[in-house]
Design a protein around this motif. Structure first.
Motif, short mmCIF file in Angstrom:
data_model
loop_
_atom_site.label_atom_id
_atom_site.label_comp_id
_atom_site.label_asym_id
_atom_site.label_seq_id
_atom_site.Cartn_x
_atom_site.Cartn_y
_atom_site.Cartn_z
N LEU A 211 -25.83 19.43 -19.14
CA LEU A 211 -25.20 18.18 -18.70
C LEU A 211 -25.99 16.97 -19.18
O LEU A 211 -25.41 15.96 -19.59
CB LEU A 211 -25.10 18.18 -17.17
CG LEU A 211 -24.10 19.15 -16.55
CD1 LEU A 211 -24.19 19.12 -15.03
CD2 LEU A 211 -22.69 18.84 -17.00
N GLU A 212 -27.32 17.06 -19.14
CA GLU A 212 -28.16 15.96 -19.64
C GLU A 212 -27.94 15.75 -21.13
O GLU A 212 -27.87 14.61 -21.61
CB GLU A 212 -29.63 16.26 -19.36
CG GLU A 212 -30.04 16.09 -17.91
CD GLU A 212 -31.54 16.24 -17.72
OE1 GLU A 212 -32.25 16.48 -18.73
OE2 GLU A 212 -32.01 16.11 -16.57
N LEU A 213 -27.85 16.85 -21.86
CA LEU A 213 -27.65 16.77 -23.31
C LEU A 213 -26.31 16.12 -23.63
O LEU A 213 -26.22 15.23 -24.50
CB LEU A 213 -27.71 18.18 -23.90
CG LEU A 213 -27.82 18.30 -25.42
CD1 LEU A 213 -29.16 17.74 -25.89
CD2 LEU A 213 -27.70 19.76 -25.85
N LEU A 214 -25.26 16.51 -22.94
CA LEU A 214 -23.93 15.93 -23.16
C LEU A 214 -23.92 14.45 -22.81
O LEU A 214 -23.34 13.63 -23.53
CB LEU A 214 -22.89 16.68 -22.34
CG LEU A 214 -22.60 18.13 -22.74
CD1 LEU A 214 -21.65 18.77 -21.74
CD2 LEU A 214 -22.03 18.20 -24.15
N LEU B 229 -34.89 26.04 -24.84
CA LEU B 229 -34.85 25.64 -26.24
C LEU B 229 -34.29 26.76 -27.11
O LEU B 229 -33.39 26.54 -27.92
CB LEU B 229 -36.25 25.26 -26.72
CG LEU B 229 -36.38 24.97 -28.22
CD1 LEU B 229 -35.51 23.79 -28.62
CD2 LEU B 229 -37.84 24.72 -28.60
N GLU B 230 -34.83 27.96 -26.93
CA GLU B 230 -34.37 29.10 -27.71
C GLU B 230 -32.88 29.36 -27.49
O GLU B 230 -32.14 29.69 -28.42
CB GLU B 230 -35.18 30.35 -27.37
CG GLU B 230 -36.64 30.31 -27.77
CD GLU B 230 -37.50 29.41 -26.88
OE1 GLU B 230 -37.01 29.03 -25.79
OE2 GLU B 230 -38.64 29.09 -27.28
N LEU B 231 -32.42 29.17 -26.25
CA LEU B 231 -31.02 29.40 -25.92
C LEU B 231 -30.12 28.37 -26.60
O LEU B 231 -29.08 28.73 -27.17
CB LEU B 231 -30.85 29.33 -24.40
CG LEU B 231 -29.47 29.65 -23.83
CD1 LEU B 231 -29.02 31.03 -24.26
CD2 LEU B 231 -29.47 29.53 -22.32
N LEU B 232 -30.50 27.09 -26.57
CA LEU B 232 -29.69 26.05 -27.19
C LEU B 232 -29.66 26.19 -28.71
O LEU B 232 -28.65 25.88 -29.36
CB LEU B 232 -30.22 24.66 -26.81
CG LEU B 232 -30.08 24.30 -25.32
CD1 LEU B 232 -30.69 22.93 -25.05
CD2 LEU B 232 -28.62 24.31 -24.89
N PHE C 187 -30.28 25.86 -16.72
CA PHE C 187 -29.71 25.71 -18.06
C PHE C 187 -28.53 24.73 -18.04
O PHE C 187 -28.37 23.91 -18.95
CB PHE C 187 -29.23 27.06 -18.60
CG PHE C 187 -30.34 28.05 -18.86
CD1 PHE C 187 -31.61 27.61 -19.22
CD2 PHE C 187 -30.11 29.41 -18.76
CE1 PHE C 187 -32.64 28.52 -19.47
CE2 PHE C 187 -31.13 30.32 -19.00
CZ PHE C 187 -32.39 29.88 -19.36
N ASN C 188 -27.70 24.81 -16.99
CA ASN C 188 -26.54 23.92 -16.91
C ASN C 188 -26.96 22.46 -16.68
O ASN C 188 -26.29 21.54 -17.15
CB ASN C 188 -25.60 24.37 -15.79
CG ASN C 188 -24.75 25.56 -16.22
OD1 ASN C 188 -24.16 25.54 -17.30
ND2 ASN C 188 -24.69 26.58 -15.40
N VAL D 148 -15.69 22.01 -18.44
CA VAL D 148 -15.24 23.33 -18.93
C VAL D 148 -16.32 24.10 -19.69
O VAL D 148 -16.15 25.28 -19.97
CB VAL D 148 -13.99 23.18 -19.83
CG1 VAL D 148 -12.80 22.70 -19.01
CG2 VAL D 148 -14.26 22.24 -21.00
N LEU D 149 -17.42 23.44 -20.02
CA LEU D 149 -18.49 24.09 -20.77
C LEU D 149 -19.65 24.39 -19.83
O LEU D 149 -20.13 23.50 -19.12
CB LEU D 149 -18.97 23.16 -21.90
CG LEU D 149 -19.70 23.80 -23.09
CD1 LEU D 149 -18.78 24.77 -23.81
CD2 LEU D 149 -20.18 22.71 -24.05
N TYR D 150 -20.11 25.65 -19.82
CA TYR D 150 -21.15 26.01 -18.86
C TYR D 150 -21.87 27.29 -19.28
O TYR D 150 -21.35 28.08 -20.08
CB TYR D 150 -20.54 26.20 -17.46
CG TYR D 150 -19.52 27.34 -17.40
CD1 TYR D 150 -19.90 28.63 -17.00
CD2 TYR D 150 -18.19 27.12 -17.75
CE1 TYR D 150 -18.97 29.66 -16.96
CE2 TYR D 150 -17.26 28.15 -17.71
CZ TYR D 150 -17.66 29.41 -17.31
OH TYR D 150 -16.74 30.44 -17.28
#
Length: 265
Positions: free
Chosen positions: A8-11, A36-39, A3-4, A171-173
């Motif tokens: 990172l790819e999304l950011l 996908l459901e998590l995001l 998930f992380n 800081v986001l994870y």
């Protein structure tokens, strides 16, 4: 991939594009199950309109083609397909059927990211956002020395806290299926000495915006002090409260009348 890794790819994708990005059905097939459901759940993604074109895999040319969609009252009879532009290939293949599920798309943007971060920090102020806005004000966090602004720089994806910056990806994870922000790292920035305005500090905002943030922070400190004074001295007047605040460091040499006009929301 975790998930992380996806986060990172999304950011990185958002930072590179500096505009809303579209996530295709093909892209999410490479993600771990449940990503996908998590995001969607945490608010980093939102469903958007179906794609109108797609890469054709019917031959080695891999052309990008417009999609023809036929919607029927009975969803089971709805369909989507593409027709090759090449007459010879068209006669060989006919219609190339596209499963409707593959037309789905999702969107991510800086505005949604800023709201997610603000929520994780417990900031509840309304966030104003305009296209290509370089600095997004998320709100103010309270410290022992008063309020401190938290802003998001949309150009390099860094958070500025108390004049100190940290990349968002640091800081986001995710832990399990829950999104967190590193509160210890944020508290560390909050409690540091603010950098002096000089060559060692290049603010993310321009000077006018920086002065505006400082003024808003000062007013918020006055409002906090006023609330506390009224709790302790409910019968005292607003003028008395302003005179007490004028004696405090947070007054910043402002007179009691100026404080009185700005200490009540």
């Amino acid at each position: 991939m975790t998930f992380n890794d996806v986060l990172l790819e999304l950011l990185a994708h958002l930072r590179a594009e500096n505009k809303p990005i579209i996530i295709s059905w093909n892209t999410i097939q490479n993600w771990p199950d449940g990503t996908l459901e998590l995001l969607l759940k945490v608010g980093l993604l939102i469903r958007t309109s179906a794609t109108q074109s797609i890469e054709c895999h019917a031959c080695e040319n891999r052309c990008f083609m417009d999609i023809i969609t036929l919607i029927h009252d009975d969803p089971a009879l709805s369909c989507a397909f593409i027709v090759c532009d090449d007459a010879e290939m068209q006669s060989q293949m006919g219609r190339v059927q596209i499963p409707l599920v593959q037309l789905q798309q999702w969107q991510a943007d800086v505005n949604r990211l800023s709201k997610v971060i603000a929520g994780l920090l417990g900031l509840k102020d309304k966030i104003t956002f305009t296209v290509n806005q370089p600095v997004i004000k998320l709100g103010m966090l309270k410290t022992a020395r008063g309020r401190r602004w938290v802003t998001l720089n949309s150009l390099d994806f860094s958070l500025e806290v108390n004049q100190h910056t940290v990349p968002v990806e640091e800081v986001l994870y995710f832990e399990g299926e829950q999104l967190f922000i590193d509160q210890d790292a944020i508290d560390d920035l909050l409690n540091r000495e603010p950098l002096r305005q000089g060559k060692s500090y290049i603010p993310l905002t321009n000077k006018r915006e920086a002065r505006k943030l400082e003024t808003q922070t000062m007013y918020q400190d006055w409002q906090d002090a006023y609330v506390q004074l009224k709790k302790q001295n409910p019968t005292k007047s607003n003028k008395w409260c302003s005179l007490q605040i004028a004696k405090m460091d947070i007054a910043n040499a402002r007179d009691a009348e100026t404080i009185r006009k700005n200490m009540v929301k």
